[in-house]
Design an enzyme around this catalytic site. Structure first.
Site, mmCIF file in Angstrom:
data_model
loop_
_atom_site.group_PDB
_atom_site.id
_atom_site.type_symbol
_atom_site.label_atom_id
_atom_site.label_comp_id
_atom_site.label_asym_id
_atom_site.label_seq_id
_atom_site.Cartn_x
_atom_site.Cartn_y
_atom_site.Cartn_z
ATOM 1 N N LYS A 51 -16.981 47.767 -8.212
ATOM 2 C CA LYS A 51 -16.004 47.275 -8.863
ATOM 3 C C LYS A 51 -15.967 45.818 -9.048
ATOM 4 O O LYS A 51 -15.334 45.266 -10.119
ATOM 5 C CB LYS A 51 -14.760 47.427 -7.620
ATOM 6 N N GLN A 95 -10.536 50.024 0.045
ATOM 7 C CA GLN A 95 -11.532 51.059 -0.047
ATOM 8 C C GLN A 95 -11.349 52.059 1.012
ATOM 9 O O GLN A 95 -11.517 51.757 2.147
ATOM 10 C CB GLN A 95 -12.987 50.407 -0.020
ATOM 11 N N ASP A 118 -4.574 51.609 -7.320
ATOM 12 C CA ASP A 118 -5.303 52.707 -6.935
ATOM 13 C C ASP A 118 -4.320 53.943 -7.389
ATOM 14 O O ASP A 118 -4.664 55.201 -7.531
ATOM 15 C CB ASP A 118 -5.613 52.935 -5.361
#
Length: 288
Positions: A51, A95, A118
């Site tokens: 990322k 995460q 997300d």
């Protein structure tokens, strides 16, 4: 048979974002993503690294918070709250998975929906349900782009029979809503579906997202179907594989995604796209 190349399509999306980001910078806007990693899960470390690399390539600023596994839920929520209130942060990503002593739902709920790149916050999921604007979780959004960019230009999702195998909150459910948005006729199947082979065989577009290596065989696939494999598993030899028995299914399919190199790269590309959209939203007055 067409192999839908997720690496190529994700690169196209990143290149498009790179150009658009350069134009934003000229107007004084810097897209910023804050990434939080709690603990030292090796797979998570790889994802976070990828990322950061994508941010660097496109021209985003990335802020990295690597916290020890002993971090308390309270400390994590305090950091999220600080980032929610920072004007210079467009997207916040925690995460997953987080260590067991931290409640995953509490973490997702704490992120400002306008920074939830997300697409997991209940408000964003709700917006998707009723067709309003919001962030869509990255993997299902990536699948839509694979179907739109990876197939011949005269191929239309509209009116197609789509079967999704898997009903998770991250892939299966949002995938079904996105396919409905594209005017497909959608069936959501899962591990308890009776006559799964028969149900799958109806599909013009078969999306496997069940997390079981090689579960979808040639017997599940209609001749000439498009097969999208969302699964990432390890087989008995420790080799990366999907939910679809690729070698067996490919000769029957009109188009298929490989694992690796299919859906995987798209997830990060769509995360980057969500970050860009967040920056546009947060700087709407400046960009008028």
């Amino acid at each position: 048979m067409t192999i839908i190349d997720g690496k190529l399509i994700s690169q196209q999306i990143k290149d498009e974002l790179k150009e658009k980001t350069a134009l934003l910078k000229e107007k004084g806007v810097e897209v910023t993503l804050a990434v939080i990693l709690v603990g030292e899960d090796p797979a998570s470390q790889v994802y976070v690294r990828n990322k950061k690399k994508a941010c660097e390539y496109i021209g985003y600023r990335s802020l990295s918070y690597e916290l020890p596994a002993t971090t308390s839920q309270e400390e994590l929520l305090k950091l999220i709250d600080e980032l929610n209130n920072r004007k210079d942060v467009d997207g916040i990503l925690v995460q997953m998975p987080v260590p067991e002593h931290i409640n995953e739902k509490a973490v997702i709920d704490a992120i400002d929906p306008a920074k939830d790149v997300d697409g997991f916050h209940p408000m964003n999921v709700g917006a998707l349900c009723i067709g309003e604007k919001g962030f869509v979780s990255c993997t299902p959004a990536g699948v839509i782009q694979l179907l739109k960019r990876g197939l011949p230009s005269d191929y239309s999702i509209s009116g197609k029979e789509c079967v999704i195998v898997g009903r998770s909150n991250i892939v299966g459910k949002p995938m079904s809503l996105l396919m409905l948005r594209e005017n497909a006729t959608v069936t959501v199947a899962h591990s308890r579906t009776k006559n799964l082979e028969e149900v799958c065989k109806r599909a013009d577009i078969l999306i496997a997202a069940v997390g079981r290596a090689g579960m979808i065989t040639a017997d599940h696939v209609k001749e000439g179907a498009v097969v999208i494999d969302v699964g990432i598993n390890r087989n008995a030899d420790g080799k990366l594989c999907g939910d679809v028995l690729y070698d067996e299914v490919k000769d029957k399919a009109f188009a298929i995604t490989p694992v690796p190199g299919g859906v995987g790269p798209m997830t990060i590309a769509m995360l980057m796209n969500n970050c860009y959209e967040a920056a546009l939203m947060h700087n709407a007055d400046l960009l008028k």
